[in-house]
Scaffold this motif. Structure first.
Motif, PDB file in Angstrom:
ATOM      1  N   LEU A   1       1.452  -2.705  21.951  1.00  9.41           N
ATOM      2  CA  LEU A   1       1.200  -3.457  20.733  1.00  9.41           C
ATOM      3  C   LEU A   1       0.536  -2.585  19.669  1.00  9.41           C
ATOM      4  CD1 LEU A   1       1.162  -6.164  19.233  1.00  9.41           C
ATOM      5  CD2 LEU A   1      -1.034  -6.653  20.318  1.00  9.41           C
ATOM      6  N   LEU A   2      -0.447  -1.792  20.085  1.00 11.58           N
ATOM      7  CA  LEU A   2      -1.163  -0.945  19.137  1.00 11.58           C
ATOM      8  C   LEU A   2      -0.235   0.097  18.512  1.00 11.58           C
ATOM      9  CD1 LEU A   2      -4.034  -0.525  18.048  1.00 11.58           C
ATOM     10  CD2 LEU A   2      -4.387   1.168  19.855  1.00 11.58           C
ATOM     11  N   LEU A   3       0.617   0.700  19.299  1.00  9.52           N
ATOM     12  CA  LEU A   3       1.529   1.718  18.776  1.00  9.52           C
ATOM     13  C   LEU A   3       2.587   1.118  17.860  1.00  9.52           C
ATOM     14  CD1 LEU A   3       2.018   3.965  21.939  1.00  9.52           C
ATOM     15  CD2 LEU A   3       0.825   4.576  19.820  1.00  9.52           C
ATOM     16  N   LEU A   4       3.090  -0.080  18.200  1.00 11.56           N
ATOM     17  CA  LEU A   4       4.080  -0.728  17.348  1.00 11.56           C
ATOM     18  C   LEU A   4       3.493  -1.082  15.981  1.00 11.56           C
ATOM     19  CD1 LEU A   4       6.046  -3.059  19.800  1.00 11.56           C
ATOM     20  CD2 LEU A   4       6.862  -0.981  18.663  1.00 11.56           C
ATOM     21  N   VAL A   5       2.273  -1.603  15.998  1.00  8.91           N
ATOM     22  CA  VAL A   5       1.624  -1.920  14.722  1.00  8.91           C
ATOM     23  C   VAL A   5       1.450  -0.651  13.883  1.00  8.91           C
ATOM     24  CG1 VAL A   5      -0.513  -2.723  13.665  1.00  8.91           C
ATOM     25  CG2 VAL A   5       0.480  -3.983  15.577  1.00  8.91           C
ATOM     26  N   ALA A   6       0.985   0.428  14.533  1.00 10.88           N
ATOM     27  CA  ALA A   6       0.790   1.684  13.805  1.00 10.88           C
ATOM     28  C   ALA A   6       2.109   2.228  13.262  1.00 10.88           C
ATOM     29  CB  ALA A   6       0.123   2.713  14.715  1.00 10.88           C
ATOM     30  N   LEU A   7       3.172   2.162  14.066  1.00 10.40           N
ATOM     31  CA  LEU A   7       4.462   2.695  13.634  1.00 10.40           C
ATOM     32  C   LEU A   7       5.049   1.901  12.475  1.00 10.40           C
ATOM     33  CD1 LEU A   7       6.080   3.585  17.079  1.00 10.40           C
ATOM     34  CD2 LEU A   7       5.713   5.168  15.185  1.00 10.40           C
ATOM     35  N   LEU A   8       5.084   0.579  12.606  1.00 14.23           N
ATOM     36  CA  LEU A   8       5.701  -0.241  11.576  1.00 14.23           C
ATOM     37  C   LEU A   8       4.905  -0.197  10.275  1.00 14.23           C
ATOM     38  CD1 LEU A   8       6.805  -3.290  13.732  1.00 14.23           C
ATOM     39  CD2 LEU A   8       8.197  -1.383  12.926  1.00 14.23           C
ATOM     40  N   TRP A   9       3.586  -0.282  10.391  1.00 16.03           N
ATOM     41  CA  TRP A   9       2.755  -0.220   9.197  1.00 16.03           C
ATOM     42  C   TRP A   9       2.870   1.160   8.529  1.00 16.03           C
ATOM     43  CZ3 TRP A   9      -3.314  -0.913   9.205  1.00 16.03           C
ATOM     44  CH2 TRP A   9      -3.740  -1.066   7.878  1.00 16.03           C
ATOM     45  N   GLY A  10       2.811   2.210   9.343  1.00 11.27           N
ATOM     46  CA  GLY A  10       2.930   3.552   8.793  1.00 11.27           C
ATOM     47  C   GLY A  10       4.296   3.819   8.179  1.00 11.27           C
ATOM     48  N   GLN A  11       5.348   3.293   8.810  1.00 12.88           N
ATOM     49  CA  GLN A  11       6.689   3.487   8.258  1.00 12.88           C
ATOM     50  C   GLN A  11       6.816   2.816   6.895  1.00 12.88           C
ATOM     51  OE1 GLN A  11       9.922   2.662  10.974  1.00 12.88           O
ATOM     52  NE2 GLN A  11      11.308   2.141   9.311  1.00 12.88           N
ATOM     53  N   ASN A  12       6.291   1.604   6.766  1.00 13.46           N
ATOM     54  CA  ASN A  12       6.352   0.907   5.492  1.00 13.46           C
ATOM     55  C   ASN A  12       5.562   1.658   4.405  1.00 13.46           C
ATOM     56  OD1 ASN A  12       6.967  -1.521   3.820  1.00 13.46           O
ATOM     57  ND2 ASN A  12       4.741  -1.746   3.878  1.00 13.46           N
ATOM     58  N   ALA A  13       4.342   2.069   4.748  1.00 15.49           N
ATOM     59  CA  ALA A  13       3.520   2.802   3.776  1.00 15.49           C
ATOM     60  C   ALA A  13       4.139   4.153   3.437  1.00 15.49           C
ATOM     61  CB  ALA A  13       2.107   2.985   4.325  1.00 15.49           C
ATOM     62  N   GLY A  14       4.680   4.839   4.443  1.00 13.89           N
ATOM     63  CA  GLY A  14       5.296   6.135   4.195  1.00 13.89           C
ATOM     64  C   GLY A  14       6.538   6.043   3.334  1.00 13.89           C
ATOM     65  N   ASN A  15       7.362   5.015   3.597  1.00 11.61           N
ATOM     66  CA  ASN A  15       8.563   4.855   2.778  1.00 11.61           C
ATOM     67  C   ASN A  15       8.202   4.595   1.324  1.00 11.61           C
ATOM     68  OD1 ASN A  15      10.255   5.259   4.939  1.00 11.61           O
ATOM     69  ND2 ASN A  15      10.526   3.083   5.376  1.00 11.61           N
ATOM     70  N   ARG A  16       7.181   3.771   1.109  1.00 11.92           N
ATOM     71  CA  ARG A  16       6.750   3.511  -0.266  1.00 11.92           C
ATOM     72  C   ARG A  16       6.226   4.800  -0.913  1.00 11.92           C
ATOM     73  NH1 ARG A  16       5.330  -0.484  -3.726  1.00 11.92           N
ATOM     74  NH2 ARG A  16       3.544  -0.099  -5.105  1.00 11.92           N
ATOM     75  N   ARG A  17       5.470   5.563  -0.167  1.00 14.02           N
ATOM     76  CA  ARG A  17       4.918   6.809  -0.710  1.00 14.02           C
ATOM     77  C   ARG A  17       6.032   7.795  -1.045  1.00 14.02           C
ATOM     78  NH1 ARG A  17       3.129  11.759   1.347  1.00 14.02           N
ATOM     79  NH2 ARG A  17       1.284  12.606   0.303  1.00 14.02           N
ATOM     80  N   ARG A  18       7.013   7.917  -0.143  1.00 13.52           N
ATOM     81  CA  ARG A  18       8.122   8.837  -0.404  1.00 13.52           C
ATOM     82  C   ARG A  18       8.987   8.346  -1.571  1.00 13.52           C
ATOM     83  NH1 ARG A  18       7.224   9.746   5.098  1.00 13.52           N
ATOM     84  NH2 ARG A  18       8.112   7.743   5.699  1.00 13.52           N
ATOM     85  N   TYR A  19       9.115   7.031  -1.696  1.00 14.00           N
ATOM     86  CA  TYR A  19       9.894   6.484  -2.810  1.00 14.00           C
ATOM     87  C   TYR A  19       9.222   6.809  -4.148  1.00 14.00           C
ATOM     88  CZ  TYR A  19      11.917   2.977  -5.941  1.00 14.00           C
ATOM     89  OH  TYR A  19      12.520   2.350  -6.999  1.00 14.00           O
ATOM     90  N   VAL A  20       7.912   6.623  -4.198  1.00 15.84           N
ATOM     91  CA  VAL A  20       7.178   6.948  -5.424  1.00 15.84           C
ATOM     92  C   VAL A  20       7.261   8.449  -5.712  1.00 15.84           C
ATOM     93  CG1 VAL A  20       4.890   6.988  -6.481  1.00 15.84           C
ATOM     94  CG2 VAL A  20       5.632   4.979  -5.209  1.00 15.84           C
ATOM     95  N   ALA A  21       7.130   9.273  -4.665  1.00 17.03           N
ATOM     96  CA  ALA A  21       7.232  10.721  -4.857  1.00 17.03           C
ATOM     97  C   ALA A  21       8.619  11.112  -5.373  1.00 17.03           C
ATOM     98  CB  ALA A  21       6.927  11.445  -3.553  1.00 17.03           C
ATOM     99  N   ALA A  22       9.667  10.438  -4.860  1.00 13.67           N
ATOM    100  CA  ALA A  22      11.019  10.730  -5.336  1.00 13.67           C
ATOM    101  C   ALA A  22      11.178  10.340  -6.801  1.00 13.67           C
ATOM    102  CB  ALA A  22      12.046   9.992  -4.475  1.00 13.67           C
ATOM    103  N   LEU A  23      10.584   9.209  -7.186  1.00  9.48           N
ATOM    104  CA  LEU A  23      10.651   8.803  -8.587  1.00  9.48           C
ATOM    105  C   LEU A  23       9.935   9.812  -9.488  1.00  9.48           C
ATOM    106  CD1 LEU A  23      10.041   4.933  -8.430  1.00  9.48           C
ATOM    107  CD2 LEU A  23      12.201   6.144  -8.744  1.00  9.48           C
ATOM    108  N   VAL A  24       8.778  10.273  -9.033  1.00 12.41           N
ATOM    109  CA  VAL A  24       8.032  11.264  -9.817  1.00 12.41           C
ATOM    110  C   VAL A  24       8.830  12.558  -9.943  1.00 12.41           C
ATOM    111  CG1 VAL A  24       5.948  12.682  -9.867  1.00 12.41           C
ATOM    112  CG2 VAL A  24       5.788  10.267  -9.244  1.00 12.41           C
ATOM    113  N   GLU A  25       9.446  13.001  -8.848  1.00 17.85           N
ATOM    114  CA  GLU A  25      10.237  14.230  -8.882  1.00 17.85           C
ATOM    115  C   GLU A  25      11.462  14.058  -9.780  1.00 17.85           C
ATOM    116  OE1 GLU A  25      11.537  18.108  -8.045  1.00 17.85           O
ATOM    117  OE2 GLU A  25       9.602  17.095  -7.896  1.00 17.85           O
ATOM    118  N   ARG A  26      12.071  12.878  -9.696  1.00 20.00           N
ATOM    119  CA  ARG A  26      13.226  12.611 -10.556  1.00 20.00           C
ATOM    120  C   ARG A  26      12.817  12.643 -12.027  1.00 20.00           C
ATOM    121  NH1 ARG A  26      18.381  13.352 -11.571  1.00 20.00           N
ATOM    122  NH2 ARG A  26      19.347  11.626 -12.691  1.00 20.00           N
TER     123      ARG A  26
END
Length: 455
Positions: free
Chosen positions: A170-195
């Motif tokens: 349970l602990l690892l799933l929460v960490a993975l899903l939460w981190g994936q969501n936050a990471g995708n948002r961060r990478r999306y913003v970084a891609a917009l900035v680079e664009r």
């Protein structure tokens, strides 16, 4: 979630992003709290629970491990989360003989950091490795009783192993899903900035290219206007001085022509520079440099003694109004193409005025076909010296037969004149071709072909 709460979360996230070290310190402090509390509970465990006593050595070693992991978490959570994961998985294993499990939350934090600051695929691999370690430790505890603190007073190994396996999953799933969501948002913003950065760089490059093109256009126009007007004015001034005493009326008429040429040149200069003030930067449809203005141009040169004959064919029936002047209707031909033809004719006549010796005829033929516009300017004047002939071609020395096209321009020799180079640039701008060279023993010929599709 309402718009107000979403904006509040965005503001909070922005504040954390502005202070990354504070966020890392608070994250590490939260892990220390979640880890140190179970250590104290294990030290004061109920004797009825069959756990090994921790003792001062185990407790001190636990604090050292917590300090090392916390320091690594602060330093490497953003820069090298994979190394943080390796430390979080391996270092807490030394505490298992004391039934102290301080690695569960550290591993979850490391997996979260990998998902946010590294690759999501690596985060899932790290999560799988961490859970495999948890399953191995649960199996060891189930078979030997080594490791985890019992979770109930009966000290059942099976229940303890199953509890830790479920809790770790349970602990690892929460960490993975939460981190994936936050990471995708961060990478999306970084891609917009680079664009945005790339678009800004491309915009700056386009602005520089546009500025260079505008400089070249202005240089061509200024050269054509100044060269034409000064050549005509010089010739008229010389003629005025020659007949000033013998024929005052003709001298007075020549002076009037000088003023007319100068005013016309000033108007053309204003129009050329006025393009900069127009929103679209385009040449006006009625700029005084169209096909309809070729008869006026020919008349100016005839007025100063150059025997110009103009044949203008727009591909439709025209009536002969005057010798060598055709009735003109240039409707439907783009202004840019008309100006290019006008400037080439103007420059060619100026060269003939300056360099041709005693020409008996300067013939200008302009023909508008369905696919292209053709212009030919040829004179039969003699060239007295090689240097003068080179000057007509645009450089000193041997005359050049130039050719310019929209796809391939002939290499310009040393000291190429501005006039011929400008004509080539104009032709190439609309995908056309330009030939310039001597016409046998006497004379000079300039040929221009502009595709109408080039507009």
């Amino acid at each position: 979630m309402t718009d107000g709460s979403a904006r509040a979360l965005d503001r909070a996230a922005s504040r954390w992003q502005r202070h990354p070290h504070v966020a890392d310190a608070l994250t590490t402090l939260s892990w220390v709290v979640l880890t140190a509390v179970p250590m104290f509970v294990a030290e004061s465990a109920d004797p009825a629970i069959g756990a090994r006593p921790v003792g001062p050595w185990g407790f001190g070693l636990g604090l050292v491990v917590v300090a090392i992991v916390a320091t690594t978490m602060v330093l490497l959570r953003r820069r090298n989360p994979v190394l943080l994961f390796l430390v979080s998985v391996t270092l807490p294993l030394v505490l298992l003989p004391f039934s102290l499990d301080v690695g569960a939350f550290a591993v979850a934090y490391a997996v979260f950091a990998i998902a946010v600051y590294d690759r999501v695929s690596r985060a899932w691999i790290a999560g799988a490795v961490a859970y495999a370690v948890t399953l191995v430790l649960s199996a060891v505890h189930l078979l030997t009783g080594f490791g985890f603190t019992p979770v109930n007073r009966s000290g059942s190994r099976l229940e303890t192993a199953l509890t830790w396996a479920a809790f770790g999953l349970l602990l690892l799933l929460v960490a993975l899903l939460w981190g994936q969501n936050a990471g995708n948002r961060r990478r999306y913003v970084a891609a917009l900035v680079e664009r945005a950065r790339i678009l800004e760089h491309e915009r700056d490059q386009e602005a520089q290219l546009a500025a260079l093109a505008e400089r070249s256009r202005i240089a061509r126009d200024v050269h054509d206007i100044v060269s034409h007007s000064l050549s005509v004015i010089v010739r008229l001034a010389d003629g005025t001085r020659a007949v000033f005493d013998a024929d005052p009326d003709r001298a007075r008429e020549a002076v009037g022509q000088i003023g007319g040429v100068a005013r016309s040149s000033l108007d053309e200069m204003r129009r050329a520079l006025g393009v900069l003030e127009r929103p679209n930067g385009q040449e006006s449809a009625r700029s005084g440099t169209g096909l309809e203005d070729l008869p006026r141009l020919a008349e100016v040169y005839r007025g100063i003694g150059l025997p110009v004959r103009l044949d203008l064919d727009l591909g439709r029936a025209g009536r002969e109004d005057a010798p060598g002047v055709a009735a003109v209707d240039a409707q439907g031909i783009p202004a840019g193409l008309q100006m290019t033809v006008f400037r080439v004719v103007q420059e060619s006549l100026t060269n003939a005025l300056r360099h041709a010796e005693a020409p008996t005829q300067v013939r200008v033929e302009v023909r508008v076909a369905e696919e292209a516009i053709h212009a030919e300017i040829r004179d039969d004047g003699a060239v007295a010296t090689v240097a003068a002939e080179g000057a007509r071609s645009g450089h000193g020395g041997t005359p050049e037969r130039g050719r310019a096209s929209g796809s391939e321009a002939a290499p310009a020799p040393a000291r190429v004149g501005r006039g011929l180079l400008g004509m080539r640039e104009r032709a190439a701008l609309y995908g056309g071709t330009l030939d310039a060279g001597p016409a046998g023993a006497r004379g000079w010929t300039v040929r221009l072909a502009l595709p109408r599709s080039g507009s």
